[in-house]
Motif scaffolding. Structure first.
Motif, PDB file in Angstrom:
ATOM      1  N   ALA A 189      18.640   2.380   2.220  1.00  0.00           N
ATOM      2  CA  ALA A 189      19.751   1.422   2.311  1.00  0.00           C
ATOM      3  C   ALA A 189      19.279   0.069   1.795  1.00  0.00           C
ATOM      4  O   ALA A 189      18.083  -0.172   1.622  1.00  0.00           O
ATOM      5  N   ALA A 190      20.227  -0.819   1.550  1.00  0.00           N
ATOM      6  CA  ALA A 190      19.865  -2.165   1.085  1.00  0.00           C
ATOM      7  C   ALA A 190      19.132  -2.918   2.194  1.00  0.00           C
ATOM      8  O   ALA A 190      19.406  -2.693   3.381  1.00  0.00           O
ATOM      9  N   SER A 235      13.704  -2.205   9.089  1.00  0.00           N
ATOM     10  CA  SER A 235      14.860  -1.544   8.486  1.00  0.00           C
ATOM     11  C   SER A 235      14.412  -0.387   7.585  1.00  0.00           C
ATOM     12  O   SER A 235      14.977   0.703   7.623  1.00  0.00           O
ATOM     13  N   SER A 236      13.392  -0.617   6.779  1.00  0.00           N
ATOM     14  CA  SER A 236      13.002   0.440   5.828  1.00  0.00           C
ATOM     15  C   SER A 236      12.370   1.640   6.534  1.00  0.00           C
ATOM     16  O   SER A 236      12.381   2.750   6.008  1.00  0.00           O
ATOM     17  N   ARG A 254      22.453  -7.291   2.793  1.00  0.00           N
ATOM     18  CA  ARG A 254      23.698  -7.015   3.540  1.00  0.00           C
ATOM     19  C   ARG A 254      24.299  -8.333   4.024  1.00  0.00           C
ATOM     20  O   ARG A 254      25.509  -8.535   3.983  1.00  0.00           O
ATOM     21  N   LEU A 255      23.424  -9.235   4.473  1.00  0.00           N
ATOM     22  CA  LEU A 255      23.910 -10.542   4.926  1.00  0.00           C
ATOM     23  C   LEU A 255      24.496 -11.329   3.758  1.00  0.00           C
ATOM     24  O   LEU A 255      25.515 -12.018   3.905  1.00  0.00           O
ATOM     25  N   ARG A 304      25.705  -4.063  -3.634  1.00  0.00           N
ATOM     26  CA  ARG A 304      26.551  -3.024  -4.251  1.00  0.00           C
ATOM     27  C   ARG A 304      27.920  -3.004  -3.569  1.00  0.00           C
ATOM     28  O   ARG A 304      28.934  -2.728  -4.215  1.00  0.00           O
ATOM     29  N   ALA A 305      27.914  -3.313  -2.294  1.00  0.00           N
ATOM     30  CA  ALA A 305      29.163  -3.312  -1.526  1.00  0.00           C
ATOM     31  C   ALA A 305      30.004  -4.554  -1.802  1.00  0.00           C
ATOM     32  O   ALA A 305      31.166  -4.608  -1.397  1.00  0.00           O
TER      33      ALA A 305
END
Ligand code: SF4
Length: 259
Positions: free
Chosen positions: A151-152, A144-145, A157-158, A115-116
């Protein structure tokens, strides 16, 4: 009220100027300090994020005032510019257009993943030296989750960072909070070819922080980055490719002799 402000304290180590586009953030990170700083009920902050009132009008006024400033404007500290509700509001692209029209450089910081990446075309076509960054706390999607449930995932993100790099933008990663030093070291190993600046911090205000040997972590992360050809950059708010920045809170643990 100003839209663009000068961050204070730890945030000042990241950027001399910043803007927060939203009130609240739907990523729901369990370590998020923003509700406390903003004195908002966590349920409201995480559950009902919305664009700040008149934010684009205020931004236009501040961008005019700062026209020609050499300092990049960071989006965002107290929210994520590419959180899920950005799909509905499309506020961040409009904000970028305002800043770019006034000749200001920007630095994105997001956990929004792909999205970013959708406004990268705008940054790549602009003459200012923009930077695109992501916060990375884990490579493992499971870890992460647990901490950043909405968040993604790290792989996304990478992927966004790789796209930014391939478009010629300066790329950077904020490697804090450190949830597991091994994960942070693995992120660097996996991304150093397309993430060209790293900001290093630690975990603060959490019981787990006492379980980590910060002095050993600092030694290992610094050794790894030096081995990979990165150089120590002590300039606050600087994203020069090929460098890394150690925040005061991580550095302090070494200089004070505490562990
Ligand atoms: S992305 Fe940032 S602002 Fe949003 S919940 Fe997570 S830590 Fe808080």
């Amino acid at each position: 009220m100003k839209a663009i402000y000068k961050p204070q304290g730890r945030a000042a180590e990241y950027a001399p100027l910043a803007v927060n586009l939203y009130t609240g953030c739907g990523h729901g990170c369990t370590y998020c300090w923003a509700p406390q700083v903003l004195r908002m009920e966590p349920a409201k902050f995480f559950g009902a994020p919305k664009p700040r009132a008149d934010i684009l009008v205020q931004l236009e006024r501040d961008a005019q005032r700062l026209q020609g400033s050499p300092h990049p404007v960071l989006l965002c500290f107290a929210c994520d510019p590419y959180q899920p509700c950005e799909d509905r509001h499309r506020l961040t692209r409009s904000a970028l257009e305002v800043l770019l029209e006034h000749g200001l450089a920007v630095s994105i910081l997001s956990k929004g993943g792909l999205r970013a990446a959708r406004d990268l075309d705008l940054l790549a076509a602009s003459p200012q030296p923009h930077a695109f960054g992501a916060s990375l706390t884990a490579l493992s999607p499971e870890l992460s989750s647990q901490w950043e449930p909405l968040a993604a995932p790290p792989a996304e993100r990478l992927a966004a960072l790789r796209q930014a790099f391939e478009l010629g933008l300066s790329t950077w990663a904020s490697l804090e909070p450190v949830l597991d030093p091994e994960e942070t070291l693995a992120i660097i190993e996996a991304s150093h070819s397309f993430v060209r600046h790293f900001k290093l911090g630690k975990l603060n205000y959490h019981a787990k922080a006492k379980e980590i040997d910060w002095r050993a972590y600092r030694r290992r992360v610094k050794g790894l980055l030096l081995d990979l050809g990165f150089w120590p950059n002590e300039r606050q708010g600087d994203f020069t490719p090929g460098s890394y920045f150690i925040k005061h809170d991580l550095g302090r643990w070494v200089w004070s002799g505490m562990s």
